[in-house]
Design a protein around this motif. Structure first.
Motif, short mmCIF file in Angstrom:
data_model
loop_
_atom_site.label_atom_id
_atom_site.label_comp_id
_atom_site.label_asym_id
_atom_site.label_seq_id
_atom_site.Cartn_x
_atom_site.Cartn_y
_atom_site.Cartn_z
N SER A 57 0.82 -1.22 0.00
CA SER A 57 0.00 0.00 0.00
C SER A 57 0.85 1.27 0.00
O SER A 57 0.32 2.37 -0.14
CB SER A 57 -0.92 0.01 1.22
OG SER A 57 -1.82 -1.07 1.16
N ASP A 58 2.15 1.10 0.17
CA ASP A 58 3.07 2.24 0.22
C ASP A 58 4.15 2.04 -0.83
O ASP A 58 4.94 1.11 -0.76
CB ASP A 58 3.69 2.31 1.62
CG ASP A 58 4.68 3.45 1.80
OD1 ASP A 58 5.38 3.84 0.85
OD2 ASP A 58 4.78 3.94 2.94
N LYS A 59 4.18 2.95 -1.80
CA LYS A 59 5.11 2.84 -2.93
C LYS A 59 6.57 2.72 -2.48
O LYS A 59 7.30 1.86 -2.96
CB LYS A 59 4.92 4.07 -3.83
CG LYS A 59 5.81 4.13 -5.02
CD LYS A 59 5.48 5.39 -5.81
CE LYS A 59 6.58 5.75 -6.75
NZ LYS A 59 6.33 6.99 -7.45
N GLU A 60 6.97 3.56 -1.56
CA GLU A 60 8.37 3.54 -1.09
C GLU A 60 8.67 2.27 -0.30
O GLU A 60 9.76 1.72 -0.39
CB GLU A 60 8.70 4.79 -0.27
CG GLU A 60 8.51 6.09 -1.02
CD GLU A 60 9.20 6.16 -2.38
OE1 GLU A 60 10.37 5.75 -2.49
OE2 GLU A 60 8.57 6.62 -3.34
N ALA A 61 7.71 1.80 0.48
CA ALA A 61 7.89 0.56 1.24
C ALA A 61 8.03 -0.63 0.30
O ALA A 61 8.80 -1.56 0.57
CB ALA A 61 6.74 0.35 2.22
N THR A 62 7.30 -0.62 -0.80
CA THR A 62 7.40 -1.69 -1.79
C THR A 62 8.78 -1.70 -2.42
O THR A 62 9.42 -2.75 -2.56
CB THR A 62 6.31 -1.56 -2.87
OG1 THR A 62 5.02 -1.56 -2.23
CG2 THR A 62 6.38 -2.69 -3.88
N ILE A 63 9.27 -0.52 -2.78
CA ILE A 63 10.62 -0.41 -3.35
C ILE A 63 11.65 -0.92 -2.35
O ILE A 63 12.53 -1.71 -2.69
CB ILE A 63 10.91 1.05 -3.79
CG1 ILE A 63 10.10 1.38 -5.05
CG2 ILE A 63 12.41 1.26 -4.02
CD1 ILE A 63 10.16 2.84 -5.47
N LYS A 64 11.53 -0.50 -1.11
CA LYS A 64 12.45 -0.94 -0.06
C LYS A 64 12.41 -2.47 0.06
O LYS A 64 13.46 -3.12 0.14
CB LYS A 64 12.07 -0.30 1.27
CG LYS A 64 12.94 -0.75 2.43
CD LYS A 64 12.48 -0.12 3.74
CE LYS A 64 13.34 -0.60 4.89
NZ LYS A 64 12.88 -0.06 6.18
N TYR A 65 11.22 -3.03 0.07
CA TYR A 65 11.07 -4.48 0.22
C TYR A 65 11.74 -5.24 -0.94
O TYR A 65 12.46 -6.21 -0.72
CB TYR A 65 9.58 -4.86 0.33
CG TYR A 65 9.37 -6.33 0.52
CD1 TYR A 65 9.70 -6.95 1.72
CD2 TYR A 65 8.86 -7.13 -0.51
CE1 TYR A 65 9.53 -8.31 1.89
CE2 TYR A 65 8.69 -8.48 -0.34
CZ TYR A 65 9.02 -9.07 0.87
OH TYR A 65 8.85 -10.42 1.03
#
Length: 169
Positions: free
Chosen positions: A62-70
Protein backbone atom coordinates in the motif's frame (compact mmCIF):
# COMPACT_ATOMS: atom_id res chain seq x y z
CA UNK A 1 7.89 -16.96 1.63
CA UNK A 2 7.98 -13.49 0.11
CA UNK A 3 5.01 -11.16 0.05
CA UNK A 4 4.84 -11.66 -3.71
CA UNK A 5 4.67 -15.43 -3.32
CA UNK A 6 1.95 -15.07 -0.70
CA UNK A 7 -0.16 -13.01 -3.09
CA UNK A 8 0.87 -15.14 -6.07
CA UNK A 9 1.98 -12.10 -8.07
CA UNK A 10 5.25 -11.36 -9.89
CA UNK A 11 7.90 -9.31 -8.12
CA UNK A 12 7.31 -5.65 -8.95
CA UNK A 13 8.40 -2.22 -7.77
CA UNK A 14 4.79 -1.06 -7.99
CA UNK A 15 1.80 -3.04 -6.81
CA UNK A 16 -1.76 -1.99 -7.47
CA UNK A 17 -3.68 -2.19 -4.19
CA UNK A 18 -6.92 -2.39 -6.14
CA UNK A 19 -5.61 -5.49 -7.94
CA UNK A 20 -4.50 -7.30 -4.78
CA UNK A 21 -7.39 -6.33 -2.50
CA UNK A 22 -9.61 -9.28 -3.51
CA UNK A 23 -6.72 -11.70 -2.88
CA UNK A 24 -6.05 -9.98 0.46
CA UNK A 25 -9.65 -10.53 1.56
CA UNK A 26 -9.62 -14.13 0.36
CA UNK A 27 -6.38 -14.89 2.21
CA UNK A 28 -7.59 -13.01 5.29
CA UNK A 29 -10.58 -15.31 5.51
CA UNK A 30 -8.47 -18.38 4.75
CA UNK A 31 -5.86 -17.69 7.44
CA UNK A 32 -7.89 -15.85 10.05
CA UNK A 33 -6.76 -17.22 13.43
CA UNK A 34 -10.35 -17.52 14.69
CA UNK A 35 -10.98 -20.31 12.16
CA UNK A 36 -8.19 -22.33 13.75
CA UNK A 37 -9.23 -22.05 17.40
CA UNK A 38 -10.10 -25.75 17.43
CA UNK A 39 -7.02 -26.75 15.42
CA UNK A 40 -3.72 -28.09 16.63
CA UNK A 41 -1.14 -25.78 18.15
CA UNK A 42 0.85 -26.01 14.90
CA UNK A 43 -2.19 -25.06 12.81
CA UNK A 44 -2.95 -22.12 15.10
CA UNK A 45 0.64 -20.89 14.95
CA UNK A 46 0.75 -21.23 11.16
CA UNK A 47 -2.53 -19.33 10.79
CA UNK A 48 -1.26 -16.58 13.08
CA UNK A 49 2.02 -16.40 11.17
CA UNK A 50 0.32 -16.27 7.75
CA UNK A 51 -2.22 -13.72 8.97
CA UNK A 52 0.58 -11.51 10.29
CA UNK A 53 2.60 -11.92 7.08
CA UNK A 54 -0.47 -11.09 5.02
CA UNK A 55 -1.11 -7.86 6.94
CA UNK A 56 2.55 -6.81 6.68
CA UNK A 57 2.51 -7.53 2.95
CA UNK A 58 -0.64 -5.50 2.38
CA UNK A 59 0.73 -2.55 4.34
CA UNK A 60 3.98 -2.74 2.36
CA UNK A 61 2.20 -2.95 -0.99
CA UNK A 62 0.00 0.00 0.00
CA UNK A 63 3.07 2.24 0.22
CA UNK A 64 5.11 2.84 -2.93
CA UNK A 65 8.37 3.54 -1.09
CA UNK A 66 7.89 0.56 1.24
CA UNK A 67 7.40 -1.69 -1.79
CA UNK A 68 10.62 -0.41 -3.35
CA UNK A 69 12.45 -0.94 -0.06
CA UNK A 70 11.07 -4.48 0.22
CA UNK A 71 12.15 -5.45 -3.31
CA UNK A 72 15.64 -4.05 -2.69
CA UNK A 73 15.79 -6.09 0.51
CA UNK A 74 14.73 -9.37 -1.08
CA UNK A 75 17.29 -8.72 -3.82
CA UNK A 76 19.94 -8.31 -1.08
CA UNK A 77 20.68 -4.74 -2.17
CA UNK A 78 19.43 -3.04 0.99
CA UNK A 79 19.96 -3.83 4.64
CA UNK A 80 17.92 -2.63 7.60
CA UNK A 81 19.37 0.56 9.04
CA UNK A 82 21.88 0.77 6.19
CA UNK A 83 24.01 3.90 6.16
CA UNK A 84 23.90 4.78 2.47
CA UNK A 85 26.38 7.32 1.16
CA UNK A 86 24.52 9.93 -0.87
CA UNK A 87 26.44 11.95 -3.49
CA UNK A 88 28.14 15.06 -2.05
CA UNK A 89 26.47 17.39 -4.58
CA UNK A 90 23.05 16.12 -3.51
CA UNK A 91 23.93 16.62 0.16
CA UNK A 92 25.12 20.17 -0.51
CA UNK A 93 21.88 20.94 -2.31
CA UNK A 94 19.92 19.49 0.63
CA UNK A 95 21.94 21.55 3.09
CA UNK A 96 21.10 24.72 1.14
CA UNK A 97 17.43 23.75 0.89
CA UNK A 98 17.23 22.90 4.58
CA UNK A 99 18.93 26.16 5.55
CA UNK A 100 16.53 28.21 3.41
CA UNK A 101 13.61 26.32 4.92
CA UNK A 102 14.85 26.89 8.48
CA UNK A 103 15.34 30.60 7.76
CA UNK A 104 11.80 30.87 6.40
CA UNK A 105 10.44 29.04 9.46
CA UNK A 106 12.44 31.24 11.86
CA UNK A 107 11.00 34.33 10.17
CA UNK A 108 7.51 32.78 10.13
CA UNK A 109 7.56 33.47 6.41
CA UNK A 110 4.72 31.28 5.09
CA UNK A 111 5.42 32.21 1.47
CA UNK A 112 9.08 31.31 1.93
CA UNK A 113 8.16 27.99 3.53
CA UNK A 114 5.77 27.17 0.69
CA UNK A 115 8.42 28.15 -1.84
CA UNK A 116 10.97 25.77 -0.30
CA UNK A 117 8.36 22.99 -0.03
CA UNK A 118 7.61 23.47 -3.72
CA UNK A 119 11.32 23.19 -4.52
CA UNK A 120 11.47 19.94 -2.54
CA UNK A 121 8.39 18.58 -4.31
CA UNK A 122 9.91 19.48 -7.68
CA UNK A 123 13.15 17.78 -6.70
CA UNK A 124 11.20 14.66 -5.68
CA UNK A 125 9.58 14.63 -9.12
CA UNK A 126 12.95 15.12 -10.80
CA UNK A 127 14.66 12.25 -8.98
CA UNK A 128 11.67 9.98 -9.63
CA UNK A 129 11.69 10.83 -13.34
CA UNK A 130 15.27 9.51 -13.47
CA UNK A 131 14.07 6.03 -12.47
CA UNK A 132 10.44 6.12 -13.57
CA UNK A 133 10.91 3.77 -16.53
CA UNK A 134 12.78 1.24 -14.36
CA UNK A 135 10.06 1.33 -11.69
CA UNK A 136 7.20 1.06 -14.16
CA UNK A 137 8.79 -1.56 -16.43
CA UNK A 138 10.49 -3.72 -13.80
CA UNK A 139 10.82 -7.37 -14.79
CA UNK A 140 12.30 -9.68 -12.20
CA UNK A 141 14.63 -11.60 -14.50
CA UNK A 142 15.37 -8.74 -16.90
CA UNK A 143 16.00 -5.64 -14.78
CA UNK A 144 19.70 -5.45 -14.05
CA UNK A 145 21.44 -4.98 -10.73
CA UNK A 146 22.80 -1.68 -12.06
CA UNK A 147 19.22 -0.48 -12.61
CA UNK A 148 18.23 -1.67 -9.14
CA UNK A 149 21.14 0.28 -7.69
CA UNK A 150 19.72 3.38 -9.40
CA UNK A 151 16.44 2.60 -7.63
CA UNK A 152 18.36 2.31 -4.36
CA UNK A 153 19.90 5.74 -4.91
CA UNK A 154 16.43 7.15 -5.63
CA UNK A 155 15.05 5.47 -2.50
CA UNK A 156 17.60 7.11 -0.20
CA UNK A 157 17.30 10.52 -1.86
CA UNK A 158 13.52 10.35 -1.55
CA UNK A 159 13.82 9.32 2.09
CA UNK A 160 16.08 12.32 2.73
CA UNK A 161 13.65 14.70 1.05
CA UNK A 162 10.75 13.23 3.00
CA UNK A 163 12.56 13.94 6.28
CA UNK A 164 13.14 17.56 5.26
CA UNK A 165 9.48 17.99 4.31
CA UNK A 166 8.39 16.43 7.61
CA UNK A 167 10.35 19.09 9.46
CA UNK A 168 8.06 21.76 7.97
CA UNK A 169 5.02 20.45 9.77
Amino acid sequence: MTYFELFEIPVALQVSVADIKPKFYQLSRQYHPDFFSQGTTEEQEEALEKSSLLNKAFITFSDKEATIKYVLQIKNLLEDEEKYKLPPDFLMEMMDLNEALMDAKAEANEDGIKHEQLKINNLEDEIYNNVKSIVENYKDDITTEKELLQIKDYYFKKKYLTRILASTK
